[in-house]
Design an enzyme around this catalytic site. Structure first.
Site, PDB file in Angstrom:
ATOM      1  CE  LYS A  30      -2.477   2.873   3.248  1.00  0.00           C
ATOM      2  NZ  LYS A  30      -1.492   3.601   4.059  1.00  0.00           N
ATOM      3  CG  ASN A  31       2.171   3.010   3.511  1.00  0.00           C
ATOM      4  OD1 ASN A  31       1.040   3.388   3.202  1.00  0.00           O
ATOM      5  ND2 ASN A  31       2.541   2.830   4.769  1.00  0.00           N
ATOM      6  CB  CYS A  54      -4.510   7.261  10.033  1.00  0.00           C
ATOM      7  SG  CYS A  54      -5.086   5.795   9.188  1.00  0.00           S
ATOM      8  NE  ARG A  82       0.365  11.020   9.518  1.00  0.00           N
ATOM      9  CZ  ARG A  82      -0.079  10.014   8.753  1.00  0.00           C
ATOM     10  NH1 ARG A  82      -1.353   9.681   8.767  1.00  0.00           N
ATOM     11  NH2 ARG A  82       0.751   9.364   7.971  1.00  0.00           N
ATOM     12  CG  ASP A 121       2.684   1.845   9.387  1.00  0.00           C
ATOM     13  OD1 ASP A 121       2.325   2.842  10.032  1.00  0.00           O
ATOM     14  OD2 ASP A 121       3.205   1.900   8.264  1.00  0.00           O
ATOM     15  NE  ARG A 126      -7.268   5.639   4.060  1.00  0.00           N
ATOM     16  CZ  ARG A 126      -6.341   5.988   4.948  1.00  0.00           C
ATOM     17  NH1 ARG A 126      -6.646   6.156   6.201  1.00  0.00           N
ATOM     18  NH2 ARG A 126      -5.101   6.185   4.569  1.00  0.00           N
TER      19      ARG A 126
HETATM   20  N1  EPU Z   1       7.220  14.724  10.196  1.00  0.00           N
HETATM   21  C1  EPU Z   1       7.426  16.060  10.440  1.00  0.00           C
HETATM   22  N2  EPU Z   1       7.458  16.905   9.361  1.00  0.00           N
HETATM   23  C2  EPU Z   1       7.291  16.467   8.086  1.00  0.00           C
HETATM   24  C3  EPU Z   1       7.076  15.086   7.848  1.00  0.00           C
HETATM   25  C4  EPU Z   1       7.051  14.238   8.941  1.00  0.00           C
HETATM   26  O1  EPU Z   1       7.574  16.490  11.565  1.00  0.00           O
HETATM   27  O2  EPU Z   1       7.334  17.291   7.153  1.00  0.00           O
HETATM   28  C5  EPU Z   1       7.136  13.787  11.352  1.00  0.00           C
HETATM   29  C6  EPU Z   1       5.726  13.214  11.472  1.00  0.00           C
HETATM   30  O3  EPU Z   1       4.872  14.055  12.186  1.00  0.00           O
HETATM   31  C7  EPU Z   1       5.965  11.901  12.165  1.00  0.00           C
HETATM   32  C8  EPU Z   1       7.322  11.466  11.612  1.00  0.00           C
HETATM   33  O4  EPU Z   1       7.935  12.655  11.090  1.00  0.00           O
HETATM   34  O5  EPU Z   1       6.082  12.098  13.542  1.00  0.00           O
HETATM   35  C9  EPU Z   1       7.226  10.395  10.540  1.00  0.00           C
HETATM   36  O6  EPU Z   1       6.588  10.889   9.395  1.00  0.00           O
HETATM   37  P1  EPU Z   1       6.869  10.345   7.930  1.00  0.00           P
HETATM   38  O7  EPU Z   1       6.889  11.538   7.028  1.00  0.00           O
HETATM   39  O8  EPU Z   1       8.043   9.430   7.922  1.00  0.00           O
HETATM   40  O9  EPU Z   1       5.566   9.512   7.669  1.00  0.00           O
HETATM   41  P2  EPU Z   1       4.489   9.686   6.518  1.00  0.00           P
HETATM   42  O10 EPU Z   1       5.195   9.793   5.220  1.00  0.00           O
HETATM   43  O11 EPU Z   1       3.493  10.730   6.886  1.00  0.00           O
HETATM   44  C10 EPU Z   1       4.399   7.119   6.048  1.00  0.00           C
HETATM   45  C11 EPU Z   1       3.293   6.108   5.950  1.00  0.00           C
HETATM   46  C12 EPU Z   1       2.749   5.803   7.331  1.00  0.00           C
HETATM   47  C13 EPU Z   1       3.887   5.318   8.216  1.00  0.00           C
HETATM   48  C14 EPU Z   1       5.019   6.352   8.237  1.00  0.00           C
HETATM   49  C15 EPU Z   1       6.222   5.910   9.019  1.00  0.00           C
HETATM   50  C16 EPU Z   1       2.287   6.550   3.809  1.00  0.00           C
HETATM   51  C17 EPU Z   1       1.151   7.110   3.054  1.00  0.00           C
HETATM   52  N3  EPU Z   1       2.224   6.644   5.123  1.00  0.00           N
HETATM   53  O12 EPU Z   1       3.785   8.291   6.598  1.00  0.00           O
HETATM   54  O13 EPU Z   1       1.798   4.766   7.164  1.00  0.00           O
HETATM   55  O14 EPU Z   1       3.408   5.120   9.521  1.00  0.00           O
HETATM   56  O15 EPU Z   1       5.439   6.626   6.880  1.00  0.00           O
HETATM   57  O16 EPU Z   1       6.744   4.736   8.491  1.00  0.00           O
HETATM   58  O17 EPU Z   1       3.231   6.020   3.238  1.00  0.00           O
HETATM   59  C18 EPU Z   1      -0.079   3.471   7.697  1.00  0.00           C
HETATM   60  O18 EPU Z   1       0.191   2.790   6.704  1.00  0.00           O
HETATM   61  O19 EPU Z   1      -0.927   3.126   8.556  1.00  0.00           O
HETATM   62  C19 EPU Z   1       0.655   4.718   7.897  1.00  0.00           C
HETATM   63  C20 EPU Z   1       0.243   5.669   8.747  1.00  0.00           C
END
Ligand code: EPU
Length: 420
Positions: A23-24, A117, A122, A305, A397
């Site tokens: 998915k991701n 979510c 975030r 996750d 989702r």
């Molecule tokens: N963060 C910041 N600023 C940013 C971006 C991130 O402070 O500009 C912080 C976030 O608030 C969080 C941490 O950095 O505390 C991690 O965020 P990251 O950007 O790595 O995560 P994401 O890209 O928003 C993806 C997955 C998530 C998964 C995380 C961590 C997708 C669509 N989502 O999220 O997946 O938990 O990486 O591996 O790829 C899920 O599948 O249930 C899910 C939430």
């Protein structure tokens, strides 16, 4: 009428599960497709509702989309740059990848906030910082993000945190920039490697994916290719946890075991009987599970996750487990739902303490987010009685046909209409 999932617990699971495309990875690969100048085919696309929304966004932008089984073909010939409608952008987190790909392709994007979510705040400040380093400016005329650039020029970007989303978004914006972009402290998740593999097959010049320094040399044109998505390590991990909790003998097929090392080593530490083969893992019934401590980390650490479904398994282990989520300190809503079922969980700041074992009993619970939904499914399978899970759109989702897959293993699980 809305649907709920019901599970009659205590039925042992046996058989095989084939894991879908990740998915991701998929939710980044689809927005990446808009950078192409010719048709592209993705294979192994999971049947999840996030994919339906992304396909809708592509069609809105004038991209021709043909979905046949797990094959997803796009033709960008008649595409136009338009503001992604709020109603679509807010249905998932990954809509933010259109920021990088549309900025990269057209040098301008207009979009409101993405959804997804709720796991605590975030922010996307690192994505924006990356775009700005490449030369993008903010227009003040818009309540959301209106970024534009006369030119995107490669540069060095050091991320304050190895964010998955920011790393991918900067790669998307930099693929067609001029010159060389270097991302330092880049995230190393397998999904990032998959996105770079797709882009490189299309003619991009990206090196270092999977390490903490990624180098992108801009190109002008991206051509046709066929790309097969990597297996979903989080879906695989969820089924490993399900099998450890409720299985007799379950084989999880189409996995890359190395992507699951942090989970499988914890399961072994707990006493789960695992046999790791080349591209599948067999889980056999395991008794007397032991408590373990978990701390989520960026890849290759323990995945945030999987923290939620793992919490449910730990309610069945002997002893006290401590779970710390360093990625999303507020990702603990599942603990309230599990306590309704008889678990003994306490939370404080970024931590949950599991006092176990506690037998679980059926209750009405809520999938407050996608992986909380997975935690509730594990709980329903081991509880006495019939558990009812509400807000199952979160589960749909990210998990393709999870009820049918579990039913094929012998679970008693079904969907039912419920008045709103
Ligand atoms: N963060 C910041 N600023 C940013 C971006 C991130 O402070 O500009 C912080 C976030 O608030 C969080 C941490 O950095 O505390 C991690 O965020 P990251 O950007 O790595 O995560 P994401 O890209 O928003 C993806 C997955 C998530 C998964 C995380 C961590 C997708 C669509 N989502 O999220 O997946 O938990 O990486 O591996 O790829 C899920 O599948 O249930 C899910 C939430």
């Amino acid at each position: 009428m809305k649907k709920v999932i019901k599970i009659e617990g205590k039925h042992k699971l046996n058989g095989k599960v084939k894991i879908n495309g990740a998915k991701n990875a998929t939710v980044a690969l689809i927005p990446a497709l808009v950078l192409a100048d010719e048709p592209v085919v993705l294979q192994g696309v999971p049947n999840i509702s996030d994919v339906d929304v992304l396909a809708e966004i592509l069609r809105y932008l004038g991209v021709e989309v043909t979905i046949t089984g797990d094959e997803f073909k796009i033709d960008p010939t008649n595409m136009e740059n338009k503001e992604v409608p709020q109603g679509l952008a807010s249905k998932l987190r990954a809509s933010y990848y259109f920021m990088g790909s549309l900025l990269g392709k057209y040098r301008e994007i207009k979009m409101k906030m993405p959804g997804g979510c709720y796991l605590g705040p975030r922010p996307i400040n690192l994505h924006i910082k990356g775009f700005e380093f490449l030369g993008a400016k903010h227009a003040a005329d818009f309540d959301g993000y209106h970024l534009y650039a006369d030119e995107l020029v490669g540069t060095k970007i050091n991320l304050d945190f190895a964010s998955v989303g920011a790393t991918i978004n900067i790669i998307l914006a930099a693929t067609k920039a001029s010159g060389i972009t270097i991302i330092e402290n880049a995230a190393k998740e397998p999904e990032i490697i998959d996105v770079c593999n797709l882009l490189n097959k299309m003619g991009a010049k990206i090196k270092g994916a999977g390490t903490n320094e990624i180098t992108i040399t801009g190109v002008d044109y991206l051509h046709s290719c066929i790309h097969e998505i990597i297996p979903d390590r989080i879906e695989a991990g969820t089924y490993l946890i399900i099998a450890a909790a409720a299985g007799e003998e379950v084989e999880i097929e189409n996995v890359i075991p190395q992507h699951l090392d942090s989970l499988t080593s914890k399961l072994v530490e707990m006493g789960v009987d695992l046999e790791i083969l080349e591209d599948s893992i067999i889980v056999r019934e395991s008794k007397d599970l032991k408590a373990v401590d978990i701390q989520t980390q960026v890849y290759p650490g323990f995945a945030t996750d999987l923290q939620q479904p793992m919490t449910t398994l730990l309610t069945q282990a002997q002893g006290v487990s401590k779970i710390i989520d360093t990625i999303y300190p507020e990702r603990f809503k599942h603990t309230y739902e599990l306590n309704k079922m008889g678990a003994n969980l306490t939370t404080a700041s970024n931590m949950a303490i599991v006092e176990a074992p506690t037998p679980l009993r059926a209750s009405q619970v809520e999938a407050t987010d996608l992986r909380c939904g997975a935690a509730m499914i594990v709980a329903g399978l081991i509880a006495t009685g019939v558990t009812e899970i509400d807000n199952i759109y979160h589960i749909d989702r990210g998990y393709a046909n999870i009820d049918k897959t579990l039913a094929s293993l012998g679970a008693k699980i079904w969907r039912e209409d419920k008045a709103e």
